[in-house]
Scaffold this active site. Sequence first.
Site, PDB file in Angstrom:
ATOM      1  N   GLU A 251       0.682  -0.954   0.369  1.00 63.73           N
ATOM      2  CA  GLU A 251      -0.192   0.307  -0.169  1.00 63.73           C
ATOM      3  C   GLU A 251       0.517   1.193  -0.304  1.00 63.73           C
ATOM      4  O   GLU A 251       1.499   1.553   0.853  1.00 63.73           O
ATOM      5  CB  GLU A 251      -0.682  -0.134   0.759  1.00 63.73           C
ATOM      6  CG  GLU A 251      -2.080  -1.413   0.971  1.00 63.73           C
ATOM      7  CD  GLU A 251      -3.490  -0.913   0.066  1.00 63.73           C
ATOM      8  OE1 GLU A 251      -3.237   0.386   0.148  1.00 63.73           O
ATOM      9  OE2 GLU A 251      -3.952  -1.806   0.508  1.00 63.73           O
ATOM     10  N   GLU A 387       5.411  12.751  -5.320  1.00 63.67           N
ATOM     11  CA  GLU A 387       4.449  12.637  -3.635  1.00 63.67           C
ATOM     12  C   GLU A 387       5.128  13.699  -2.565  1.00 63.67           C
ATOM     13  O   GLU A 387       6.069  13.414  -2.952  1.00 63.67           O
ATOM     14  CB  GLU A 387       4.245  11.111  -3.258  1.00 63.67           C
ATOM     15  CG  GLU A 387       3.185  11.143  -1.801  1.00 63.67           C
ATOM     16  CD  GLU A 387       3.396   9.915  -1.914  1.00 63.67           C
ATOM     17  OE1 GLU A 387       4.165   9.678  -1.236  1.00 63.67           O
ATOM     18  OE2 GLU A 387       1.971   9.671  -0.672  1.00 63.67           O
TER      19      GLU A 387
HETATM   20  P1  NAD Z   1       8.227   4.460   3.924  1.00 64.14           P
HETATM   21  O1  NAD Z   1       8.728   3.944   3.680  1.00 64.14           O
HETATM   22  O2  NAD Z   1       9.857   5.596   4.553  1.00 64.14           O
HETATM   23  O3  NAD Z   1       8.163   3.650   5.931  1.00 64.14           O
HETATM   24  C1  NAD Z   1       7.613   2.911   6.000  1.00 64.14           C
HETATM   25  C2  NAD Z   1       7.898   1.495   6.912  1.00 64.14           C
HETATM   26  O4  NAD Z   1       8.676   0.859   6.659  1.00 64.14           O
HETATM   27  C3  NAD Z   1       8.690   2.533   8.111  1.00 64.14           C
HETATM   28  O5  NAD Z   1       8.185   1.635   9.982  1.00 64.14           O
HETATM   29  C4  NAD Z   1       9.944   2.045   8.224  1.00 64.14           C
HETATM   30  O6  NAD Z   1      10.567   2.060   9.082  1.00 64.14           O
HETATM   31  C5  NAD Z   1      10.253   1.142   7.288  1.00 64.14           C
HETATM   32  N1  NAD Z   1      11.051   0.693   6.103  1.00 64.14           N
HETATM   33  C6  NAD Z   1      12.096   1.681   6.517  1.00 64.14           C
HETATM   34  N2  NAD Z   1      12.945   0.771   5.191  1.00 64.14           N
HETATM   35  C7  NAD Z   1      12.920  -0.039   4.962  1.00 64.14           C
HETATM   36  C8  NAD Z   1      13.470  -1.468   4.890  1.00 64.14           C
HETATM   37  N3  NAD Z   1      14.293  -1.180   3.772  1.00 64.14           N
HETATM   38  N4  NAD Z   1      12.610  -2.564   4.636  1.00 64.14           N
HETATM   39  C9  NAD Z   1      11.644  -2.933   5.206  1.00 64.14           C
HETATM   40  N5  NAD Z   1      11.182  -2.058   6.387  1.00 64.14           N
HETATM   41  C10 NAD Z   1      11.666  -0.740   5.851  1.00 64.14           C
HETATM   42  O7  NAD Z   1       6.976   5.845   4.745  1.00 64.14           O
HETATM   43  P2  NAD Z   1       6.844   6.483   5.920  1.00 64.14           P
HETATM   44  O8  NAD Z   1       7.699   8.156   5.204  1.00 64.14           O
HETATM   45  O9  NAD Z   1       6.316   5.771   7.184  1.00 64.14           O
HETATM   46  O10 NAD Z   1       4.566   6.705   5.291  1.00 64.14           O
HETATM   47  C11 NAD Z   1       4.740   7.491   4.195  1.00 64.14           C
HETATM   48  C12 NAD Z   1       4.462   6.568   2.793  1.00 64.14           C
HETATM   49  O11 NAD Z   1       3.709   6.138   3.144  1.00 64.14           O
HETATM   50  C13 NAD Z   1       3.423   7.897   2.113  1.00 64.14           C
HETATM   51  O12 NAD Z   1       4.634   7.710   0.561  1.00 64.14           O
HETATM   52  C14 NAD Z   1       2.408   7.874   1.981  1.00 64.14           C
HETATM   53  O13 NAD Z   1       1.598   7.758   0.812  1.00 64.14           O
HETATM   54  C15 NAD Z   1       2.674   5.900   1.907  1.00 64.14           C
HETATM   55  N6  NAD Z   1       1.093   5.712   2.526  1.00 64.14           N
HETATM   56  C16 NAD Z   1       0.403   4.754   1.975  1.00 64.14           C
HETATM   57  C17 NAD Z   1      -0.901   4.346   2.420  1.00 64.14           C
HETATM   58  C18 NAD Z   1      -1.662   3.304   1.751  1.00 64.14           C
HETATM   59  O14 NAD Z   1      -2.883   2.716   2.184  1.00 64.14           O
HETATM   60  N7  NAD Z   1      -1.796   3.605   0.220  1.00 64.14           N
HETATM   61  C19 NAD Z   1      -1.577   4.648   3.608  1.00 64.14           C
HETATM   62  C20 NAD Z   1      -0.689   5.467   4.615  1.00 64.14           C
HETATM   63  C21 NAD Z   1       0.463   6.022   3.680  1.00 64.14           C
END
Ligand code: NAD
Length: 484
Positions: A251, A387
Amino acid sequence: MGKQQIVSRMLIGGQLVESDSGQWLDAIDPSTEELIGRFPSGSQADVARAVEAAESAQPAWGALDPVSRGKLLRKVASALRERSEEALHTEVRDTGNTITKMKGDVESAAYAMEFFAGLGTEIKGETVPASVDNLHLTLREPYGVVGRIVPFNHPIKFAAHALAAPLMAGNTVVVKPPEQSSLSAGILAEICRDLLPPGTVNIVTGNGMPAGDAIVRHPSIKRIAFTGSVPTGLRIQRAAAETGIKHITLELGGKNPLIAYPDQDPEKIADIAVSAMNFAWQGQSCGSTSRLLLHESLYDKVLEGVVERVAALRLGDPMDPASQMGPLNSKAHYDRVCAMVQAGHDDGARLMIGGKRPPGAAFKKGFWLQPTVFADVDRSMRIAREEIFGPVLSVFKWRDEKEALELANATEYGLTASIWTNDIKAALRAARAVRAGYVWINGASAHHYGMPFGGMKSSGLGREEGIDELLSYTETKSIHIKLT
Ligand code: NAD
Protein backbone atom coordinates in the site's frame (compact mmCIF):
# COMPACT_ATOMS: atom_id res chain seq x y z
CA MET A 1 -0.96 13.11 30.96
CA GLY A 2 1.27 16.17 31.45
CA LYS A 3 4.77 16.20 30.08
CA GLN A 4 6.16 13.03 31.63
CA GLN A 5 8.22 10.89 29.32
CA ILE A 6 6.86 7.62 28.03
CA VAL A 7 8.98 4.49 27.88
CA SER A 8 7.41 1.99 25.54
CA ARG A 9 8.46 -1.63 25.10
CA MET A 10 8.20 -4.28 22.43
CA LEU A 11 5.99 -7.36 22.67
CA ILE A 12 7.77 -10.64 22.01
CA GLY A 13 6.42 -14.03 23.03
CA GLY A 14 3.89 -12.47 25.39
CA GLN A 15 6.49 -10.38 27.26
CA LEU A 16 7.10 -6.64 27.16
CA VAL A 17 10.79 -6.44 26.42
CA GLU A 18 13.66 -4.15 25.56
CA SER A 19 15.95 -4.77 22.63
CA ASP A 20 18.65 -7.44 22.90
CA SER A 21 21.00 -4.76 21.62
CA GLY A 22 20.25 -2.48 24.60
CA GLN A 23 19.68 0.35 22.09
CA TRP A 24 16.82 2.85 22.32
CA LEU A 25 15.38 5.45 19.96
CA ASP A 26 14.13 8.86 21.04
CA ALA A 27 10.54 9.97 20.57
CA ILE A 28 10.36 13.65 19.69
CA ASP A 29 7.32 15.92 19.89
CA PRO A 30 7.37 17.46 16.40
CA SER A 31 5.58 20.60 17.58
CA THR A 32 8.32 21.53 20.09
CA GLU A 33 11.25 19.20 19.33
CA GLU A 34 11.12 18.10 22.98
CA LEU A 35 12.06 14.58 23.96
CA ILE A 36 8.84 12.87 25.03
CA GLY A 37 9.91 9.29 25.43
CA ARG A 38 11.88 6.40 24.09
CA PHE A 39 11.33 2.98 22.65
CA PRO A 40 13.56 -0.01 21.84
CA SER A 41 15.61 0.03 18.66
CA GLY A 42 14.76 -3.48 17.51
CA SER A 43 17.57 -5.56 16.04
CA GLN A 44 17.80 -8.53 13.73
CA ALA A 45 18.07 -10.74 16.83
CA ASP A 46 14.86 -9.22 18.24
CA VAL A 47 13.06 -9.97 14.98
CA ALA A 48 14.40 -13.54 15.07
CA ARG A 49 13.03 -13.95 18.62
CA ALA A 50 9.69 -12.48 17.56
CA VAL A 51 9.38 -14.80 14.57
CA GLU A 52 10.31 -17.80 16.70
CA ALA A 53 7.58 -16.87 19.20
CA ALA A 54 5.08 -16.36 16.39
CA GLU A 55 5.97 -19.73 14.86
CA SER A 56 5.47 -21.51 18.18
CA ALA A 57 2.13 -19.83 18.75
CA GLN A 58 0.71 -20.34 15.26
CA PRO A 59 -0.43 -23.99 15.34
CA ALA A 60 -2.65 -23.45 18.38
CA TRP A 61 -3.93 -20.10 17.10
CA GLY A 62 -4.65 -21.54 13.64
CA ALA A 63 -6.46 -24.49 15.25
CA LEU A 64 -8.93 -22.23 17.04
CA ASP A 65 -12.21 -22.00 15.19
CA PRO A 66 -12.82 -18.62 13.52
CA VAL A 67 -15.61 -17.73 15.94
CA SER A 68 -13.21 -18.05 18.88
CA ARG A 69 -10.54 -16.01 17.09
CA GLY A 70 -13.19 -13.41 16.31
CA LYS A 71 -14.20 -13.22 19.98
CA LEU A 72 -10.63 -12.49 20.98
CA LEU A 73 -10.28 -9.81 18.31
CA ARG A 74 -13.44 -8.16 19.57
CA LYS A 75 -11.91 -8.09 23.05
CA VAL A 76 -8.84 -6.36 21.63
CA ALA A 77 -11.15 -3.83 19.92
CA SER A 78 -12.95 -3.12 23.22
CA ALA A 79 -9.66 -2.71 25.08
CA LEU A 80 -8.47 -0.25 22.44
CA ARG A 81 -11.63 1.79 22.94
CA GLU A 82 -11.15 1.72 26.72
CA ARG A 83 -7.68 3.17 26.32
CA SER A 84 -8.57 5.48 23.44
CA GLU A 85 -7.98 8.74 25.38
CA GLU A 86 -4.52 7.64 26.44
CA ALA A 87 -3.73 6.42 22.93
CA LEU A 88 -5.04 9.67 21.45
CA HIS A 89 -2.91 11.86 23.71
CA THR A 90 0.21 9.78 23.12
CA GLU A 91 -0.37 9.75 19.40
CA VAL A 92 -1.03 13.49 19.06
CA ARG A 93 2.16 14.40 20.91
CA ASP A 94 4.16 11.83 18.99
CA THR A 95 2.85 12.57 15.49
CA GLY A 96 1.86 16.26 15.56
CA ASN A 97 -1.51 15.39 14.00
CA THR A 98 -4.34 17.49 15.45
CA ILE A 99 -6.38 16.06 18.30
CA THR A 100 -9.86 16.71 16.95
CA LYS A 101 -9.30 14.72 13.78
CA MET A 102 -7.15 12.02 15.40
CA LYS A 103 -10.07 11.06 17.66
CA GLY A 104 -11.29 8.83 14.87
CA ASP A 105 -8.10 6.77 14.59
CA VAL A 106 -8.52 4.40 17.53
CA GLU A 107 -12.19 3.94 16.71
CA SER A 108 -11.23 3.11 13.15
CA ALA A 109 -8.69 0.51 14.34
CA ALA A 110 -11.26 -1.06 16.67
CA TYR A 111 -13.79 -1.10 13.87
CA ALA A 112 -11.31 -2.88 11.56
CA MET A 113 -10.86 -5.59 14.20
CA GLU A 114 -14.61 -6.06 14.53
CA PHE A 115 -15.14 -5.99 10.77
CA PHE A 116 -12.68 -8.83 10.21
CA ALA A 117 -13.85 -10.66 13.35
CA GLY A 118 -17.25 -10.90 11.70
CA LEU A 119 -15.88 -12.38 8.48
CA GLY A 120 -14.44 -15.55 10.01
CA THR A 121 -16.75 -17.99 8.28
CA GLU A 122 -16.05 -16.36 4.92
CA ILE A 123 -12.61 -18.01 4.96
CA LYS A 124 -14.21 -20.76 2.96
CA GLY A 125 -13.23 -22.98 0.08
CA GLU A 126 -15.22 -24.24 -2.88
CA THR A 127 -16.36 -27.43 -4.46
CA VAL A 128 -15.47 -27.61 -8.13
CA PRO A 129 -17.03 -29.99 -10.70
CA ALA A 130 -13.63 -30.72 -12.26
CA SER A 131 -14.36 -34.41 -12.91
CA VAL A 132 -17.26 -36.81 -12.37
CA ASP A 133 -15.43 -39.50 -10.42
CA ASN A 134 -13.92 -37.18 -7.80
CA LEU A 135 -15.19 -34.69 -5.31
CA HIS A 136 -12.93 -31.64 -5.74
CA LEU A 137 -12.71 -29.14 -2.96
CA THR A 138 -10.49 -26.32 -1.82
CA LEU A 139 -9.43 -25.31 1.66
CA ARG A 140 -7.99 -21.95 2.68
CA GLU A 141 -5.10 -22.25 5.08
CA PRO A 142 -3.06 -19.60 6.90
CA TYR A 143 0.49 -18.87 5.74
CA GLY A 144 1.92 -19.18 9.23
CA VAL A 145 3.74 -16.04 10.35
CA VAL A 146 2.83 -12.75 8.65
CA GLY A 147 5.12 -9.71 8.72
CA ARG A 148 3.57 -6.25 8.61
CA ILE A 149 5.34 -2.89 8.43
CA VAL A 150 3.48 0.41 8.84
CA PRO A 151 4.15 4.16 8.28
CA PHE A 152 4.10 7.19 10.54
CA ASN A 153 0.94 9.07 9.62
CA HIS A 154 -1.57 6.96 11.61
CA PRO A 155 0.61 4.70 13.76
CA ILE A 156 -1.84 2.97 16.11
CA LYS A 157 -4.62 2.82 13.56
CA PHE A 158 -2.37 1.12 11.01
CA ALA A 159 -0.61 -1.13 13.53
CA ALA A 160 -3.90 -2.39 14.96
CA HIS A 161 -5.50 -2.72 11.54
CA ALA A 162 -2.42 -4.67 10.44
CA LEU A 163 -3.26 -7.42 12.93
CA ALA A 164 -6.92 -7.94 12.16
CA ALA A 165 -7.08 -9.80 8.82
CA PRO A 166 -3.97 -11.99 9.25
CA LEU A 167 -5.04 -13.04 12.75
CA MET A 168 -8.57 -13.82 11.65
CA ALA A 169 -7.18 -16.00 8.87
CA GLY A 170 -5.26 -18.03 11.49
CA ASN A 171 -1.81 -16.50 11.11
CA THR A 172 0.33 -15.09 13.87
CA VAL A 173 1.92 -11.69 13.26
CA VAL A 174 5.13 -9.71 13.68
CA VAL A 175 4.43 -6.01 13.17
CA LYS A 176 6.87 -3.10 12.99
CA PRO A 177 5.56 0.38 13.84
CA PRO A 178 7.15 3.52 12.34
CA GLU A 179 10.35 4.73 13.99
CA GLN A 180 9.17 8.36 13.95
CA SER A 181 6.07 7.66 16.07
CA SER A 182 6.23 4.40 17.99
CA LEU A 183 5.00 5.29 21.47
CA SER A 184 1.38 4.26 20.92
CA ALA A 185 2.63 0.79 19.93
CA GLY A 186 3.40 0.29 23.62
CA ILE A 187 -0.32 0.56 24.40
CA LEU A 188 -1.19 -1.95 21.69
CA ALA A 189 1.55 -4.23 23.04
CA GLU A 190 0.04 -4.19 26.54
CA ILE A 191 -3.45 -4.92 25.21
CA CYS A 192 -2.27 -7.84 23.08
CA ARG A 193 -0.16 -9.22 25.95
CA ASP A 194 -3.20 -9.19 28.23
CA LEU A 195 -5.75 -10.64 25.79
CA LEU A 196 -4.06 -12.92 23.27
CA PRO A 197 -2.07 -16.14 23.68
CA PRO A 198 1.68 -15.37 23.96
CA GLY A 199 3.41 -15.07 20.58
CA THR A 200 0.17 -14.50 18.61
CA VAL A 201 1.06 -10.83 18.14
CA ASN A 202 4.63 -9.61 18.35
CA ILE A 203 5.54 -5.94 18.03
CA VAL A 204 9.12 -5.01 17.18
CA THR A 205 9.86 -1.28 17.17
CA GLY A 206 12.92 0.22 15.48
CA ASN A 207 14.30 1.48 12.22
CA GLY A 208 13.50 0.14 8.78
CA MET A 209 17.10 -0.99 8.68
CA PRO A 210 17.66 -3.37 10.48
CA ALA A 211 14.25 -4.23 12.01
CA GLY A 212 11.94 -3.88 8.99
CA ASP A 213 14.47 -5.45 6.67
CA ALA A 214 14.95 -8.41 9.03
CA ILE A 215 11.20 -9.08 8.94
CA VAL A 216 11.18 -9.02 5.14
CA ARG A 217 14.22 -11.29 4.87
CA HIS A 218 13.27 -13.80 7.55
CA PRO A 219 13.00 -17.24 5.93
CA SER A 220 9.95 -18.20 8.05
CA ILE A 221 7.93 -15.20 6.85
CA LYS A 222 6.39 -15.91 3.48
CA ARG A 223 3.61 -13.34 3.68
CA ILE A 224 4.46 -9.64 4.05
CA ALA A 225 2.26 -6.56 3.91
CA PHE A 226 3.80 -3.13 3.77
CA THR A 227 2.27 0.34 3.94
CA GLY A 228 4.67 3.15 3.14
CA SER A 229 6.53 4.89 0.34
CA VAL A 230 7.29 3.65 -3.17
CA PRO A 231 11.10 3.65 -2.68
CA THR A 232 10.77 1.47 0.44
CA GLY A 233 8.26 -0.74 -1.37
CA LEU A 234 10.84 -1.31 -4.10
CA ARG A 235 13.51 -2.13 -1.49
CA ILE A 236 11.14 -4.60 0.14
CA GLN A 237 10.39 -6.32 -3.16
CA ARG A 238 14.12 -6.66 -3.81
CA ALA A 239 14.92 -7.93 -0.31
CA ALA A 240 12.05 -10.41 -0.44
CA ALA A 241 13.13 -11.70 -3.84
CA GLU A 242 16.68 -12.18 -2.59
CA THR A 243 15.58 -14.30 0.33
CA GLY A 244 12.59 -16.40 -0.63
CA ILE A 245 9.38 -16.86 -2.57
CA LYS A 246 7.13 -14.38 -0.82
CA HIS A 247 3.67 -12.96 -1.24
CA ILE A 248 3.72 -9.19 -0.73
CA THR A 249 0.98 -6.60 -0.43
CA LEU A 250 2.11 -3.02 -1.00
CA GLU A 251 0.00 0.00 0.00
CA LEU A 252 2.14 2.86 -1.28
CA GLY A 253 2.01 6.56 -2.04
CA GLY A 254 -0.46 8.68 -3.95
CA LYS A 255 -0.55 11.85 -6.01
CA ASN A 256 -4.29 11.86 -6.25
CA PRO A 257 -6.30 14.05 -8.63
CA LEU A 258 -9.49 15.90 -7.75
CA ILE A 259 -11.12 16.68 -11.09
CA ALA A 260 -13.74 19.45 -11.10
CA TYR A 261 -16.03 19.75 -14.15
CA PRO A 262 -17.54 23.07 -15.30
CA ASP A 263 -21.02 22.31 -13.90
CA GLN A 264 -19.72 22.54 -10.31
CA ASP A 265 -20.25 25.28 -7.75
CA PRO A 266 -16.82 26.90 -7.17
CA GLU A 267 -17.52 27.40 -3.45
CA LYS A 268 -18.32 23.72 -2.95
CA ILE A 269 -15.20 22.67 -4.85
CA ALA A 270 -13.06 25.04 -2.80
CA ASP A 271 -14.49 23.47 0.39
CA ILE A 272 -13.82 19.93 -0.72
CA ALA A 273 -10.38 20.73 -2.17
CA VAL A 274 -9.25 22.00 1.23
CA SER A 275 -10.87 19.28 3.32
CA ALA A 276 -9.60 16.46 1.08
CA MET A 277 -6.02 17.71 1.46
CA ASN A 278 -6.15 16.52 5.10
CA PHE A 279 -4.43 19.61 6.49
CA ALA A 280 -5.42 18.32 9.96
CA TRP A 281 -2.53 15.91 9.59
CA GLN A 282 -0.50 18.25 7.42
CA GLY A 283 -1.43 16.57 4.15
CA GLN A 284 0.41 13.46 5.36
CA SER A 285 -2.09 11.05 3.93
CA CYS A 286 -1.73 8.64 1.04
CA GLY A 287 -5.26 9.60 0.01
CA SER A 288 -4.88 13.40 0.02
CA THR A 289 -6.06 14.88 -3.27
CA SER A 290 -2.87 16.87 -3.72
CA ARG A 291 -3.55 17.67 -7.38
CA LEU A 292 -6.55 19.93 -7.98
CA LEU A 293 -7.57 19.77 -11.64
CA LEU A 294 -9.95 22.64 -12.42
CA HIS A 295 -11.86 23.35 -15.59
CA GLU A 296 -10.81 26.76 -16.91
CA SER A 297 -14.30 28.18 -16.27
CA LEU A 298 -13.90 27.47 -12.52
CA TYR A 299 -10.20 28.10 -12.17
CA ASP A 300 -9.99 31.67 -10.85
CA LYS A 301 -13.01 31.42 -8.54
CA VAL A 302 -12.02 28.09 -6.98
CA LEU A 303 -8.43 29.21 -6.57
CA GLU A 304 -9.58 32.34 -4.80
CA GLY A 305 -11.84 30.26 -2.53
CA VAL A 306 -9.08 27.75 -1.76
CA VAL A 307 -6.63 30.50 -0.84
CA GLU A 308 -9.22 32.16 1.43
CA ARG A 309 -9.91 28.89 3.22
CA VAL A 310 -6.24 27.95 3.54
CA ALA A 311 -5.46 31.43 4.93
CA ALA A 312 -8.09 30.85 7.61
CA LEU A 313 -6.62 27.51 8.78
CA ARG A 314 -5.51 27.77 12.36
CA LEU A 315 -2.06 26.34 12.99
CA GLY A 316 -1.21 25.58 16.59
CA ASP A 317 -0.53 23.10 19.37
CA PRO A 318 -1.93 19.80 18.06
CA MET A 319 -3.31 19.07 21.55
CA ASP A 320 -5.53 22.18 21.35
CA PRO A 321 -8.97 21.22 19.95
CA ALA A 322 -9.07 24.57 18.13
CA SER A 323 -5.96 23.76 16.04
CA GLN A 324 -6.65 22.79 12.46
CA MET A 325 -3.10 21.96 11.48
CA GLY A 326 0.03 20.86 13.31
CA PRO A 327 3.70 20.37 12.43
CA LEU A 328 5.21 17.87 10.03
CA ASN A 329 6.06 14.57 11.64
CA SER A 330 9.87 14.69 11.78
CA LYS A 331 12.87 16.84 10.89
CA ALA A 332 13.84 14.57 7.98
CA HIS A 333 10.32 14.74 6.57
CA TYR A 334 10.13 18.51 7.11
CA ASP A 335 13.35 18.93 5.11
CA ARG A 336 11.97 16.76 2.30
CA VAL A 337 8.71 18.72 2.10
CA CYS A 338 10.57 22.08 2.16
CA ALA A 339 12.77 20.84 -0.70
CA MET A 340 9.61 20.13 -2.71
CA VAL A 341 8.30 23.63 -2.00
CA GLN A 342 11.61 24.94 -3.34
CA ALA A 343 11.19 22.71 -6.41
CA GLY A 344 7.79 24.36 -6.98
CA HIS A 345 9.47 27.78 -7.00
CA ASP A 346 12.35 26.59 -9.18
CA ASP A 347 10.04 25.04 -11.76
CA GLY A 348 8.02 28.26 -12.08
CA ALA A 349 4.76 27.39 -10.33
CA ARG A 350 2.85 30.40 -8.93
CA LEU A 351 2.88 30.42 -5.12
CA MET A 352 -0.56 31.55 -3.95
CA ILE A 353 -0.08 31.18 -0.21
CA GLY A 354 2.22 29.58 2.36
CA GLY A 355 5.55 27.96 1.64
CA LYS A 356 7.31 29.20 4.78
CA ARG A 357 7.66 28.55 8.49
CA PRO A 358 4.73 30.36 10.14
CA PRO A 359 5.70 33.59 11.92
CA GLY A 360 5.59 33.92 15.71
CA ALA A 361 7.33 32.59 18.78
CA ALA A 362 5.08 29.51 18.97
CA PHE A 363 6.52 28.21 15.70
CA LYS A 364 10.22 28.89 16.24
CA LYS A 365 10.85 25.32 17.29
CA GLY A 366 9.23 22.30 15.72
CA PHE A 367 8.67 21.20 12.15
CA TRP A 368 6.16 23.84 11.13
CA LEU A 369 5.30 24.73 7.58
CA GLN A 370 2.44 26.92 6.44
CA PRO A 371 -0.23 25.26 4.32
CA THR A 372 0.87 25.90 0.77
CA VAL A 373 -0.91 26.31 -2.56
CA PHE A 374 0.80 26.48 -5.95
CA ALA A 375 -1.19 27.49 -9.03
CA ASP A 376 -0.42 27.21 -12.75
CA VAL A 377 1.24 23.88 -12.20
CA ASP A 378 2.03 21.90 -15.32
CA ARG A 379 2.72 18.22 -15.63
CA SER A 380 6.46 18.61 -16.21
CA MET A 381 7.04 20.06 -12.73
CA ARG A 382 8.25 17.96 -9.82
CA ILE A 383 5.34 19.14 -7.67
CA ALA A 384 3.03 17.75 -10.37
CA ARG A 385 4.61 14.33 -10.46
CA GLU A 386 6.14 13.46 -7.09
CA GLU A 387 4.32 12.67 -3.88
CA ILE A 388 5.07 15.43 -1.34
CA PHE A 389 3.13 13.91 1.58
CA GLY A 390 2.87 17.35 3.12
CA PRO A 391 0.55 20.39 3.19
CA VAL A 392 1.19 21.38 -0.41
CA LEU A 393 -1.61 21.57 -2.98
CA SER A 394 -0.82 21.81 -6.71
CA VAL A 395 -3.50 23.40 -8.90
CA PHE A 396 -3.86 22.74 -12.63
CA LYS A 397 -6.12 24.20 -15.33
CA TRP A 398 -7.79 22.08 -18.04
CA ARG A 399 -9.85 22.99 -21.08
CA ASP A 400 -11.41 19.74 -22.31
CA GLU A 401 -12.11 16.37 -20.76
CA LYS A 402 -9.40 14.62 -22.71
CA GLU A 403 -6.81 16.96 -21.26
CA ALA A 404 -8.24 16.49 -17.73
CA LEU A 405 -8.03 12.72 -17.93
CA GLU A 406 -4.53 12.79 -19.41
CA LEU A 407 -3.47 15.08 -16.58
CA ALA A 408 -5.12 12.82 -14.01
CA ASN A 409 -3.09 9.88 -15.29
CA ALA A 410 0.18 11.80 -15.79
CA THR A 411 1.98 10.42 -12.71
CA GLU A 412 3.44 7.08 -11.76
CA TYR A 413 0.86 6.86 -8.94
CA GLY A 414 -2.67 5.48 -9.10
CA LEU A 415 -4.13 5.32 -5.62
CA THR A 416 -7.33 7.42 -5.52
CA ALA A 417 -9.23 9.91 -7.66
CA SER A 418 -12.11 12.25 -6.86
CA ILE A 419 -14.41 13.30 -9.71
CA TRP A 420 -16.88 16.16 -9.37
CA THR A 421 -19.72 16.54 -11.87
CA ASN A 422 -23.47 16.00 -12.04
CA ASP A 423 -23.19 14.75 -15.61
CA ILE A 424 -23.48 11.02 -14.96
CA LYS A 425 -22.02 10.06 -18.32
CA ALA A 426 -18.99 12.30 -17.87
CA ALA A 427 -18.53 11.02 -14.32
CA LEU A 428 -18.56 7.39 -15.41
CA ARG A 429 -16.29 8.10 -18.39
CA ALA A 430 -13.81 9.68 -16.02
CA ALA A 431 -14.14 6.94 -13.40
CA ARG A 432 -13.31 4.33 -16.04
CA ALA A 433 -10.49 6.33 -17.56
CA VAL A 434 -8.54 7.15 -14.41
CA ARG A 435 -5.90 4.59 -13.49
CA ALA A 436 -6.61 4.62 -9.76
CA GLY A 437 -7.73 1.86 -7.42
CA TYR A 438 -10.28 3.88 -5.40
CA VAL A 439 -12.52 6.42 -7.10
CA TRP A 440 -15.14 8.75 -5.66
CA ILE A 441 -17.77 10.48 -7.78
CA ASN A 442 -18.91 13.62 -5.97
CA GLY A 443 -17.03 12.50 -2.88
CA ALA A 444 -13.51 12.27 -1.50
CA SER A 445 -11.45 10.88 1.37
CA ALA A 446 -13.99 8.47 2.88
CA HIS A 447 -13.05 4.81 3.25
CA HIS A 448 -15.89 2.31 3.21
CA TYR A 449 -15.03 -1.04 4.78
CA GLY A 450 -16.04 -3.87 2.54
CA MET A 451 -14.84 -1.96 -0.53
CA PRO A 452 -11.35 -3.01 -1.62
CA PHE A 453 -8.78 -0.25 -1.10
CA GLY A 454 -5.42 -0.16 -2.88
CA GLY A 455 -3.42 1.35 -5.67
CA MET A 456 -2.78 0.82 -9.36
CA LYS A 457 0.55 1.56 -11.09
CA SER A 458 3.29 2.32 -8.54
CA SER A 459 0.76 2.95 -5.76
CA GLY A 460 0.64 -0.67 -4.82
CA LEU A 461 -0.17 -4.31 -5.10
CA GLY A 462 -3.20 -6.00 -3.56
CA ARG A 463 -6.34 -4.69 -1.89
CA GLU A 464 -7.22 -4.13 1.75
CA GLU A 465 -10.23 -3.29 3.93
CA GLY A 466 -12.49 -6.02 2.58
CA ILE A 467 -12.82 -9.73 1.97
CA ASP A 468 -9.87 -9.58 -0.50
CA GLU A 469 -7.59 -8.60 2.37
CA LEU A 470 -8.79 -11.43 4.60
CA LEU A 471 -8.44 -14.07 1.89
CA SER A 472 -5.02 -12.74 0.90
CA TYR A 473 -3.72 -14.09 4.21
CA THR A 474 -4.63 -17.62 3.17
CA GLU A 475 -3.19 -20.14 0.73
CA THR A 476 -5.46 -22.41 -1.25
CA LYS A 477 -5.13 -26.15 -1.05
CA SER A 478 -6.92 -28.37 -3.58
CA ILE A 479 -8.14 -31.79 -2.42
CA HIS A 480 -9.43 -34.51 -4.75
CA ILE A 481 -11.48 -37.31 -3.26
CA LYS A 482 -11.88 -40.37 -5.49
CA LEU A 483 -15.50 -41.50 -5.40
CA THR A 484 -15.32 -44.59 -7.62
P1 NAD B 1 8.52 4.76 4.58
O1 NAD B 1 8.46 3.92 3.36
O2 NAD B 1 9.69 5.63 4.78
O3 NAD B 1 8.46 3.84 5.91
C1 NAD B 1 7.36 3.00 6.18
C2 NAD B 1 7.81 1.88 7.10
O4 NAD B 1 8.79 1.09 6.43
C3 NAD B 1 8.46 2.35 8.40
O5 NAD B 1 8.01 1.53 9.45
C4 NAD B 1 9.95 2.11 8.14
O6 NAD B 1 10.70 1.88 9.29
C5 NAD B 1 9.90 0.88 7.27
N1 NAD B 1 11.10 0.67 6.44
C6 NAD B 1 11.95 1.61 5.96
N2 NAD B 1 12.92 1.03 5.23
C7 NAD B 1 12.68 -0.31 5.24
C8 NAD B 1 13.32 -1.43 4.65
N3 NAD B 1 14.40 -1.30 3.91
N4 NAD B 1 12.79 -2.65 4.86
C9 NAD B 1 11.67 -2.80 5.61
N5 NAD B 1 11.02 -1.77 6.20
C10 NAD B 1 11.50 -0.54 6.02
O7 NAD B 1 7.17 5.58 4.61
P2 NAD B 1 6.74 6.72 5.63
O8 NAD B 1 7.51 7.94 5.31
O9 NAD B 1 6.70 6.19 7.01
O10 NAD B 1 5.21 6.93 5.21
C11 NAD B 1 4.80 7.72 4.17
C12 NAD B 1 4.45 6.92 2.94
O11 NAD B 1 3.46 5.94 3.25
C13 NAD B 1 3.84 7.80 1.87
O12 NAD B 1 4.39 7.47 0.63
C14 NAD B 1 2.36 7.44 1.93
O13 NAD B 1 1.65 7.71 0.76
C15 NAD B 1 2.43 6.00 2.25
N6 NAD B 1 1.15 5.52 2.79
C16 NAD B 1 0.37 4.70 2.02
C17 NAD B 1 -0.87 4.28 2.49
C18 NAD B 1 -1.76 3.40 1.64
O14 NAD B 1 -2.70 2.82 2.19
N7 NAD B 1 -1.53 3.26 0.34
C19 NAD B 1 -1.31 4.67 3.75
C20 NAD B 1 -0.48 5.51 4.50
C21 NAD B 1 0.75 5.92 4.02
